[in-house]
Design a protein around this motif. Structure first.
Motif, PDB file in Angstrom:
ATOM      1  N   ALA A 196      59.639  30.270  52.527  1.00  0.00           N
ATOM      2  CA  ALA A 196      58.277  30.674  52.914  1.00  0.00           C
ATOM      3  C   ALA A 196      57.232  29.973  52.061  1.00  0.00           C
ATOM      4  O   ALA A 196      56.115  29.706  52.522  1.00  0.00           O
ATOM      5  CB  ALA A 196      58.126  32.186  52.778  1.00  0.00           C
ATOM      6  N   GLU A 228      53.709  26.911  59.597  1.00  0.00           N
ATOM      7  CA  GLU A 228      52.835  26.668  58.449  1.00  0.00           C
ATOM      8  C   GLU A 228      51.390  26.996  58.809  1.00  0.00           C
ATOM      9  O   GLU A 228      50.679  27.648  58.035  1.00  0.00           O
ATOM     10  CB  GLU A 228      52.957  25.216  57.999  1.00  0.00           C
ATOM     11  CG  GLU A 228      52.177  24.914  56.728  1.00  0.00           C
ATOM     12  CD  GLU A 228      52.316  23.470  56.298  1.00  0.00           C
ATOM     13  OE1 GLU A 228      51.853  23.148  55.188  1.00  0.00           O
ATOM     14  OE2 GLU A 228      52.859  22.658  57.080  1.00  0.00           O
ATOM     15  N   PHE A 231      51.088  30.765  58.994  1.00  0.00           N
ATOM     16  CA  PHE A 231      51.041  31.381  57.666  1.00  0.00           C
ATOM     17  C   PHE A 231      49.690  31.146  57.003  1.00  0.00           C
ATOM     18  O   PHE A 231      49.126  32.054  56.388  1.00  0.00           O
ATOM     19  CB  PHE A 231      52.167  30.812  56.796  1.00  0.00           C
ATOM     20  CG  PHE A 231      53.452  31.586  56.886  1.00  0.00           C
ATOM     21  CD1 PHE A 231      53.906  32.336  55.815  1.00  0.00           C
ATOM     22  CD2 PHE A 231      54.208  31.592  58.051  1.00  0.00           C
ATOM     23  CE1 PHE A 231      55.086  33.051  55.883  1.00  0.00           C
ATOM     24  CE2 PHE A 231      55.386  32.298  58.134  1.00  0.00           C
ATOM     25  CZ  PHE A 231      55.827  33.035  57.056  1.00  0.00           C
ATOM     26  N   ASP A 232      49.190  29.905  57.134  1.00  0.00           N
ATOM     27  CA  ASP A 232      47.886  29.600  56.541  1.00  0.00           C
ATOM     28  C   ASP A 232      46.786  30.434  57.187  1.00  0.00           C
ATOM     29  O   ASP A 232      45.897  30.959  56.498  1.00  0.00           O
ATOM     30  CB  ASP A 232      47.566  28.107  56.709  1.00  0.00           C
ATOM     31  CG  ASP A 232      48.451  27.232  55.833  1.00  0.00           C
ATOM     32  OD1 ASP A 232      49.047  27.785  54.883  1.00  0.00           O
ATOM     33  OD2 ASP A 232      48.551  26.029  56.109  1.00  0.00           O
ATOM     34  N   GLN A 234      47.229  33.275  58.646  1.00  0.00           N
ATOM     35  CA  GLN A 234      47.425  34.668  58.236  1.00  0.00           C
ATOM     36  C   GLN A 234      46.842  34.925  56.846  1.00  0.00           C
ATOM     37  O   GLN A 234      46.175  35.938  56.612  1.00  0.00           O
ATOM     38  CB  GLN A 234      48.917  34.995  58.260  1.00  0.00           C
ATOM     39  CG  GLN A 234      49.217  36.464  58.013  1.00  0.00           C
ATOM     40  CD  GLN A 234      50.713  36.724  57.993  1.00  0.00           C
ATOM     41  OE1 GLN A 234      51.460  35.976  57.395  1.00  0.00           O
ATOM     42  NE2 GLN A 234      51.135  37.790  58.640  1.00  0.00           N
ATOM     43  N   LYS A 235      47.103  33.970  55.909  1.00  0.00           N
ATOM     44  CA  LYS A 235      46.539  34.103  54.561  1.00  0.00           C
ATOM     45  C   LYS A 235      45.011  34.119  54.625  1.00  0.00           C
ATOM     46  O   LYS A 235      44.348  34.930  53.961  1.00  0.00           O
ATOM     47  CB  LYS A 235      47.018  32.954  53.680  1.00  0.00           C
ATOM     48  CG  LYS A 235      48.496  32.999  53.330  1.00  0.00           C
ATOM     49  CD  LYS A 235      48.885  31.767  52.522  1.00  0.00           C
ATOM     50  CE  LYS A 235      50.386  31.761  52.235  1.00  0.00           C
ATOM     51  NZ  LYS A 235      50.795  30.532  51.511  1.00  0.00           N
TER      52      LYS A 235
END
Length: 456
Positions: A196, A228, A231-232, A234-235
């Motif tokens: 992750a 990716e 995730f980015d 989401q962050k």
């Protein structure tokens, strides 16, 4: 069982089957050829002995002696000659009679002219022979020693070759499968390193090769790229949400702490409560927006679609906005050229209303007159819904980021908001197979939603 082992065993099994079929066919072809060839030899020997008996002056005793001498070193053919009355007129060795001819056998020979059959391990041929106008029955029998030895040798060689080739094929299969799957093993080792926190890693690909493993690596890299980005996003999403939630929460805590630390008048307490209520309402509005965003992010297969009339959804959004914001003004105009069936689509009424609410609210919020004009027009295979306001012009730089989550232009920061509305609206519009575009100039800012009416 590993793929490499399974492929090797399967390859070996298929080879064994093909090799077995080939070996068996060769063996039985050789066996049949030996049988036919030996019958021909028996026939030639029978004719030669009959010619020698009838046409030469060689005494019968010498013919017997010749047979016995040859029989010591060779499997000499035993020949017998009978006349048409089934009387024996010659036999190579009457004491050791292999065939033991019967009247039925001799009758069959005279009737069919030629017969052949097996007698235990012996091959026997019976045929007619003509001499001086008379017909005789001649039989010949022998054991094909060399022929059977050849078949035995062929069978032994076939078994040894079969086993040897299978071992070689198995070893070759291990080598070839290992070589063929070595890129896959390398991919597995690369995948093990991807976690992750290391989603930026990619599998090695070669542009020249067009094989399945290279295609798999490219598709896997594409999946990693999407993960990716997800995730980015989401962050980024969590970071912004935390910031947006922290602001009203901090305000509420500060206001309540100040109110609890000192004595205040009733009016000041009411004002503090009002500030806290406003911040709580903003949090509720933000929570509702996040819930709508979550619903719009579902898999399309999980969202229920049914027949929806766009004019009815627009009227509901129109009524809701006017009711919640009494200072807003909204006008709705549906052109006469728009047919009823063009207004019916397959969609989710709730999500469409959320999208239209956002567009109407934005238009009214950034218009000096708080006015939004809605026009519904029919074009070739498309239905256009225009949301127009004469407010602040959107700059070209802001236009490039207007549908990004949590993005707020300098002009929009003067108004309350969270930068979720247009991002959410675009997701809902795309979810319904439609498109949205925006034009902003000196005259007006227009958001246009285009629905396909090709199948309407």
């Amino acid at each position: 069982m590993k793929i490499r082992t399974r492929l090797t065993l399967l390859f070996t099994l298929i080879t064994a089957m093909l090799l077995g079929i080939y070996s068996i066919s060769i063996y039985y072809s050789s066996k049949e050829a030996r049988e036919k060839s030996f019958y021909s030899e028996l026939q030639n020997e029978a004719i030669a002995k009959a010619d020698l008996f009838f046409q030469s002056s060689l005494p019968e005793q010498e013919m017997h002696q010749l047979y016995k001498n040859n029989n010591r070193t060779l499997n000499e053919v035993q020949v017998a000659i009978y006349d048409f009355k089934n009387q024996l007129i010659y036999h190579d060795d009457a004491k050791v009679d292999y065939v033991k001819e019967t009247p039925e056998m001799l009758s069959q020979i005279f009737r069919n002219k030629k017969i052949n059959f097996f007698l235990d391990n012996l091959q026997v041929i019976g045929m007619t022979y003509h001499y001086n106008g008379k017909v005789y029955a001649v039989t010949a029998a022998s054991y094909d020693k060399y022929g059977y030895e050849y078949l035995t040798h062929l069978f032994t060689i076939s078994i040894i070759s079969f086993i040897s080739i299978l071992i070689l094929i198995y070893l070759a299969g291990i080598f070839l499968s290992k070589k063929a799957l070595s890129p896959l093993n390398e991919m597995i080792n690369q995948i093990k390193r991807i976690t992750a926190g290391k989603l930026q890693l990619r599998l090695k690909t070669t542009g020249e090769k067009k094989d399945e493993l290279n295609e798999l690596a490219q598709n896997f890299n594409g999946m990693l790229e999407r993960l990716e980005n997800s995730f980015d996003a989401q962050k980024y999403f969590v970071s912004n949400i935390s910031h947006e939630l922290r602001t009203p929460l901090s305000a509420i805590i500060t206001e309540l702490e100040l109110a609890s630390e000192k004595e205040q008048t009733q009016k000041e307490y009411q004002q503090t409560i009002q500030y806290a209520l406003d911040d709580a309402r903003n949090m509720a509005k933000l929570s509702n927006s996040l819930m709508d965003l979550a619903k719009a992010s579902y898999d399309p297969n999980e969202i229920s679609f049914s027949e929806v009339r766009l004019d009815e959804v627009l009227l509901e959004s129109y009524s809701k906005i006017i009711k919640e914001n009494q200072g807003y003004k909204v006008s709705l105009n549906i052109e006469d050229t728009v047919e009823e069936h063009q207004l019916i689509i397959q969609g989710n009424e709730y999500l469409l209303q959320v999208a239209f609410n956002n567009l109407i609210d934005n238009a009214c919020k950034y218009s000096p007159e708080h006015l939004c004009s809605i026009e519904v027009k029919a074009h070739t295979n498309t239905l256009h819904i225009n949301f127009t306001n004469t407010g602040i012009i959107i700059s070209r730089e802001d236009m490039e980021h207007i549908f990004e989550p949590f993005y707020r232009s300098e002009n929009s920061k003067k108004e309350k908001g969270y930068g979720i509305g247009l991002f959410l609206t675009e997701k809902i519009i795309h979810l319904h197979g439609a498109t949205i575009k925006v034009i902003s100039d000196n005259k007006a800012t227009v958001f246009t939603v285009m629905f396909s009416t090709e199948n309407a």
